[in-house]
Design a protein around this motif. Structure first.
Motif, PDB file in Angstrom:
ATOM      1  N   SER A   1      58.380  45.818  -6.406  1.00 58.08           N
ATOM      2  CA  SER A   1      57.251  46.691  -6.728  1.00 58.08           C
ATOM      3  C   SER A   1      55.967  46.127  -6.151  1.00 58.08           C
TER       4      SER A   1
ATOM      5  N   CYS B   1      67.320  42.292   0.043  1.00 56.35           N
ATOM      6  CA  CYS B   1      66.880  43.606   0.504  1.00 56.35           C
ATOM      7  C   CYS B   1      67.707  44.738  -0.093  1.00 56.35           C
TER       8      CYS B   1
ATOM      9  N   LEU C   1      67.230  45.812  -3.295  1.00 58.17           N
ATOM     10  CA  LEU C   1      66.247  46.549  -4.082  1.00 58.17           C
ATOM     11  C   LEU C   1      64.866  46.284  -3.497  1.00 58.17           C
ATOM     12  N   PRO C   2      63.999  47.274  -3.545  1.00 52.09           N
ATOM     13  CA  PRO C   2      62.631  47.027  -3.103  1.00 52.09           C
ATOM     14  C   PRO C   2      61.839  46.350  -4.227  1.00 52.09           C
TER      15      PRO C   2
END
Lengths: 312, 257
Positions: free
Chosen positions: A54, A49, A51-52
């Motif tokens: 795409s 969690c 980085l998000p």
């Protein structure tokens, strides 16, 4: 334990991770294997969690990394490539801080920290400044912070990078020790490491999964045949043609290695070809100088799998 | 709450475990002490000069005006230099050192991290300020001070500090380079200080807006002993606004596709 579902991560127009899906069961050690820049770290950062994604999603212990990041974070321990340490803190103070933000209850926290320091071989460094520790000890502190809250899943990015050979062996021992009760994902670009520590390998290249299997199966699948390297005295071309007359032989070729001509014989794995080949060489009236079975290493498999794409 | 306290404690240890807190407190107290001493001597000279003057003239001489007000006014200027140095590391250092990854992968919200960091810096600020206010305590042993403006001035400085710190934290959250963070917050503070200079050349509406935006303008009222709710509301909303923007900066990188 971990379900990754069509995960994609783009940085601008660059696709770091391209539509990958895989699952990891409870108690498994899975290795992410790939060259630098393949998307290993990005995948781990999405799973933790940090980085998000795409597109696509992932669930850890049943919790979605988007909808319930806090629940996910409670259940994972993460050791990034460079351990996230405060150099001006003492080892025990640091672990106490990490334990508190990871939600380890205040009662019993000190006991837990002492226990973890014992597991990671840090007991005699409790009062030392992290900035003064050697690389190997820092890596241990990094590992200790990843497991202090007893997470179900441990994610480690290149846990042995930058360590000396002895430290690498210790680190692998620690990882195997940990994996007895937990699910572990580790990434590496060092192949023998995967063979030694992991139950399953995920080979990843250019953001895509190239293969998922056990180290043994991967070797067997790609190999299909066993290879012998034979060095003979006398006419090499005669040896090549002579050996090729044996039944069931897949291929015979010659190659110059270190100034010496070596005959390479590929044969099926159904029986032990060693005695047959040596008998044939003797029958041809040549001297047998050396005969060695060459296992296709993960290195070669990896090379085969990761370069195949580029040829297309 | 526990998480905020954990971050708060960590930041406090970091301030006091390194020379940062001591050096910054030393610099601040030295500068303000220097100005304070000069103003006290100035007041002394004026008193000597006026000792044979008419009562009328003497009564206009006021220790609050000469010493206390200039002490508070000069502080604002020193804080503009010191606060960027206290806030620059708060996020930039974590990003550079990779520990930001630890914080962001822990079950703790970015709001809690922000609050812990803000509170730690604010408490350090208040501690240093309390030492500086000690100068006035010493002065009160030799002169009769009107405490009203001292309290309102202190309140002004405390409110102003919150706004300054939140500007500094915003700058720190924008970069992983501490020097850039310090320079950026220094310039933002300077801009908010001098923004009302442009008011002279502005029309009616802009004049009011620019005057209103000037941080220092609001402190000046309180230093002079006027506590107006709109000054209090101004500082509090400025603090909340910059913290809010910081929070969005931090959250936005998690939602960028």
């Amino acid at each position: 334990m971990i379900e990754v579902d069509h995960l994609t991560k783009q940085y601008g127009s660059f696709t770091a991770v391209d539509d990958i899906s895989f699952e990891v069961g409870k108690g498994e050690i899975v290795g992410f294997l790939g060259p630098n820049g393949a998307g290993k770290t990005t995948t781990m950062r999405v799973l933790t969690c940090f980085l998000p994604a795409s597109e696509g999603t992932a669930r850890i212990a049943g919790f979605d990394i988007f909808d319930e990041p806090l629940e996910v974070k409670k259940r994972i321990g993460y050791l990034p490539e460079s351990p996230p340490l405060y150099r001006d803190m003492h080892v025990q103070t640091y672990l106490d801080f990490v334990a508190s933000i990871k939600g380890v209850p205040k009662t019993g926290r000190t006991d837990r920290i002492v226990e973890v320091m014992g597991q990671c071989g840090l007991s005699d460094r409790a009062g030392q400044l992290i900035g003064q520790l050697s690389k190997g000890y820092r890596q241990r502190v990094g590992l200790a912070q990843a497991i202090v809250h007893k997470p179900d899943v441990i994610i480690m990015d290149e846990p042995t990078s930058g360590l000396d050979p002895n430290q690498i062996i210790e680190m692998r021992g620690l990882i195997r020790e940990l994996a007895k009760e937990r699910t572990v994902i580790l990434s590496t670009h060092i192949l023998p490491e995967v063979e030694m520590t992991c139950d399953r390998v995920i080979i990843i290249n250019n953001g895509k999964i190239e293969a998922v299997d056990t180290p043994e199966n991967l070797t067997a699948n790609v190999r299909g045949t066993a290879r012998f390297a034979v060095r003979v005295s006398g006419d090499v071309s005669k040896a090549v043609s002579g050996l090729a007359t044996l039944p069931d032989i897949a291929d015979v070729s010659s190659e110059i290695r270190d100034g010496e001509t070596v005959v390479l014989v590929d044969c099926p794995t159904d029986r032990d070809w060693g005695p047959i080949l040596s008998a044939k060489v003797v029958e041809l009236g040549m001297g047998l100088l050396e005969m060695r079975r060459e296992d296709l290493s993960l290195e070669e498999i990896f090379h085969a799998l990761t370069t195949r794409e580029e040829g297309v | 709450m526990g998480n905020i306290l954990a971050i708060f404690g960590k930041e406090m240890r970091s301030y006091f475990g390194s020379p940062v807190a001591y050096v910054m407190a030393g610099v601040f107290l030295l500068f303000t002490g220097f100005v304070f001493r000069n103003q006290v001597l100035e007041f002394h000279d004026m008193s000597v000069f006026l000792q044979f003057a008419e009562y009328e003239q003497k009564s206009r001489l006021n220790v609050n005006e000469v010493v206390v007000e200039s002490f508070f006014e000069f502080q604002t200027f020193v804080w503009m230099i010191v606060i960027p140095m206290l806030t620059m590391r708060l996020y930039a250092e974590e990003k550079r050192g990779g520990t930001y990854e630890l914080l962001m992968t822990s079950p703790i919200t970015s709001g809690q991290i922000l609050m812990g960091k803000f509170l730690a810096c604010y408490v350090l600020y208040v501690l240093i300020e309390v030492f500086a206010l000690g100068y006035l305590g010493i002065l009160s042993m030799y002169a009769r001070i009107d405490w009203g403006p001292v309290f309102s001035g202190a309140l002004g400085v405390l409110l102003q500090g919150g706004a300054f710190i939140s500007v500094g934290i915003l700058a720190s959250s924008l970069t992983e380079n501490q020097i850039i963070a310090a320079v950026l917050s220094f310039f933002m503070l300077i801009l908010l200080w001098i923004i009302d200079w442009a008011a002279r050349f502005a029309d009616d509406v802009l004049f009011v807006v620019l005057k209103f935006l000037s941080l220092v303008e609001h402190t000046r009222d309180m230093i002079e002993g006027v506590v107006d709710t709109h000054d209090i509301v101004f500082f509090m909303s400025a603090t909340v606004f910059f913290l809010f923007v910081t929070h969005h900066v931090l959250e936005s990188r998690r939602w960028r596709a």
